[in-house]
Design a protein around this motif. Structure first.
Motif, PDB file in Angstrom:
ATOM      1  N   ASP A  62      17.175 -86.620  63.752  1.00  0.00           N
ATOM      2  CA  ASP A  62      16.296 -85.550  63.281  1.00  0.00           C
ATOM      3  C   ASP A  62      15.037 -85.445  64.133  1.00  0.00           C
ATOM      4  O   ASP A  62      14.419 -84.381  64.220  1.00  0.00           O
ATOM      5  CB  ASP A  62      15.889 -85.798  61.820  1.00  0.00           C
ATOM      6  N   LYS A  63      14.666 -86.535  64.778  1.00  0.00           N
ATOM      7  CA  LYS A  63      13.480 -86.546  65.626  1.00  0.00           C
ATOM      8  C   LYS A  63      13.847 -86.376  67.094  1.00  0.00           C
ATOM      9  O   LYS A  63      13.207 -85.627  67.829  1.00  0.00           O
ATOM     10  CB  LYS A  63      12.717 -87.851  65.429  1.00  0.00           C
ATOM     11  N   HIS A  64      14.914 -87.073  67.508  1.00  0.00           N
ATOM     12  CA  HIS A  64      15.286 -87.077  68.919  1.00  0.00           C
ATOM     13  C   HIS A  64      16.412 -86.086  69.193  1.00  0.00           C
ATOM     14  O   HIS A  64      17.513 -86.449  69.617  1.00  0.00           O
ATOM     15  CB  HIS A  64      15.668 -88.490  69.357  1.00  0.00           C
ATOM     16  N   PRO A  68      13.133 -80.113  67.888  1.00  0.00           N
ATOM     17  CA  PRO A  68      11.820 -80.736  67.633  1.00  0.00           C
ATOM     18  C   PRO A  68      11.145 -81.227  68.901  1.00  0.00           C
ATOM     19  O   PRO A  68       9.907 -81.223  68.987  1.00  0.00           O
ATOM     20  CB  PRO A  68      12.145 -81.895  66.681  1.00  0.00           C
ATOM     21  N   TYR A  71       9.169 -78.374  70.372  1.00  0.00           N
ATOM     22  CA  TYR A  71       7.935 -78.112  69.631  1.00  0.00           C
ATOM     23  C   TYR A  71       6.893 -79.216  69.863  1.00  0.00           C
ATOM     24  O   TYR A  71       5.688 -78.943  69.931  1.00  0.00           O
ATOM     25  CB  TYR A  71       8.233 -77.952  68.141  1.00  0.00           C
ATOM     26  N   ARG A  72       7.341 -80.454  70.018  1.00  0.00           N
ATOM     27  CA  ARG A  72       6.391 -81.530  70.344  1.00  0.00           C
ATOM     28  C   ARG A  72       5.827 -81.347  71.749  1.00  0.00           C
ATOM     29  O   ARG A  72       4.660 -81.649  72.004  1.00  0.00           O
ATOM     30  CB  ARG A  72       7.069 -82.904  70.228  1.00  0.00           C
ATOM     31  N   GLN A  75       2.983 -78.695  71.513  1.00  0.00           N
ATOM     32  CA  GLN A  75       2.013 -78.692  70.408  1.00  0.00           C
ATOM     33  C   GLN A  75       0.564 -78.856  70.879  1.00  0.00           C
ATOM     34  O   GLN A  75      -0.364 -78.422  70.187  1.00  0.00           O
ATOM     35  CB  GLN A  75       2.375 -79.764  69.382  1.00  0.00           C
ATOM     36  N   LYS A 101      19.884 -73.589  71.191  1.00  0.00           N
ATOM     37  CA  LYS A 101      18.643 -74.362  71.046  1.00  0.00           C
ATOM     38  C   LYS A 101      17.562 -73.885  72.009  1.00  0.00           C
ATOM     39  O   LYS A 101      16.375 -73.839  71.658  1.00  0.00           O
ATOM     40  CB  LYS A 101      18.926 -75.844  71.246  1.00  0.00           C
ATOM     41  N   ARG A 104      14.600 -71.062  71.715  1.00  0.00           N
ATOM     42  CA  ARG A 104      13.197 -71.304  71.326  1.00  0.00           C
ATOM     43  C   ARG A 104      12.251 -71.060  72.491  1.00  0.00           C
ATOM     44  O   ARG A 104      11.087 -70.720  72.285  1.00  0.00           O
ATOM     45  CB  ARG A 104      13.025 -72.733  70.828  1.00  0.00           C
ATOM     46  N   SER A 151       8.163 -86.471  74.486  1.00  0.00           N
ATOM     47  CA  SER A 151       7.662 -85.161  74.892  1.00  0.00           C
ATOM     48  C   SER A 151       6.197 -85.269  75.268  1.00  0.00           C
ATOM     49  O   SER A 151       5.481 -86.172  74.815  1.00  0.00           O
ATOM     50  CB  SER A 151       7.804 -84.145  73.746  1.00  0.00           C
TER      51      SER A 151
END
Length: 220
Positions: A62-64, A68, A71-72, A75, A101, A104, A151
């Motif tokens: 979910d993190k890697h 995401p 977005y990291r 940010q 993906k 984005r 990131s």
């Protein structure tokens, strides 16, 4: 600072590489790239993602995963006009992402993508309003081999260090990485080099071959 597109207008990557070589000793050029549309020029400040080989005992999916990670990467930066730099860490023939993906990148208004790995779905990627440069087109997903890990960190791509905020300039099948705080100086120097070469070509139109040969091998 001048608009980046204006700074780069009419320049080739080789012109900027020459300017970098006159200024810094380190390697700044990346070659053997491919693109869904190599006529598109890619220029903008870098935001970065570094990939690592998959370790399911170590990486939270979910993190890697790519969304995401994108977005990291942005940010702490202005995403609009930025270049998403994806470093494969040696997995140059593995897919780092595909059309779904990487949509984005368009949603965020980014300038495009530079990757030293494969990208899937070239036809779909080409339909987006950004430029993409990578090492080739994949048809197989690479998520069982590599995953995004960090990131917004310095990464190595094509044997070149890229720091977030560096300016990426890519066209044709090559790219160059320019320190963000030196971009105006480097591009102006590149333009002077280009103009000098143009003047040399113009002078060559009227040169006498026998006079050139009489000067010996140093003239070649």
């Amino acid at each position: 600072m001048m608009n980046l597109e204006t700074l780069a207008e009419g320049l080739g990557v080789a012109d900027v590489v020459d300017a970098m070589m006159m200024t810094h000793p380190h390697r700044a050029h990346i070659i053997d790239l491919t693109s869904p549309d190599p006529s598109r020029v890619l220029i903008g400040p870098a935001v970065t993602i570094g990939f690592l080989p998959v370790r399911k005992d170590f990486m939270d999916p979910d993190k890697h995963s790519l969304v995401p990670a994108i977005y990291r990467a942005v940010q702490n930066h202005d995403a609009k006009g930025a270049v998403l730099v994806m470093a494969s860490n040696g997995h140059t023939k593995t897919s780092l992402g595909g059309g779904t993906k990487l949509s984005r990148v368009e949603n965020l208004g980014m300038a495009g993508i530079l990757a030293d790995g494969y990208i899937r779905d070239f036809e779909e990627i080409d339909s987006y309003d950004f430029a993409t440069y990578c090492t080739g087109e994949a048809v197989r997903a690479g998520g069982n081999e590599v995953q995004p890990y960090l990131s917004d960190v310095p990464v190595s791509i094509g044997n070149v260090t890229v720091v977030p905020g560096d300016v990426i300039f890519a066209k044709g099948n090559a790219a160059v990485v320019v320190p963000g705080d030196e971009v105006e100086m480097i591009f102006k120097k590149a333009r002077m080099i280009m103009e000098k070469m143009d003047a040399a070509k113009e002078a060559g139109r009227s040169e006498n071959p026998s006079q050139v040969l009489s000067k010996g091998d140093d003239a070649i």
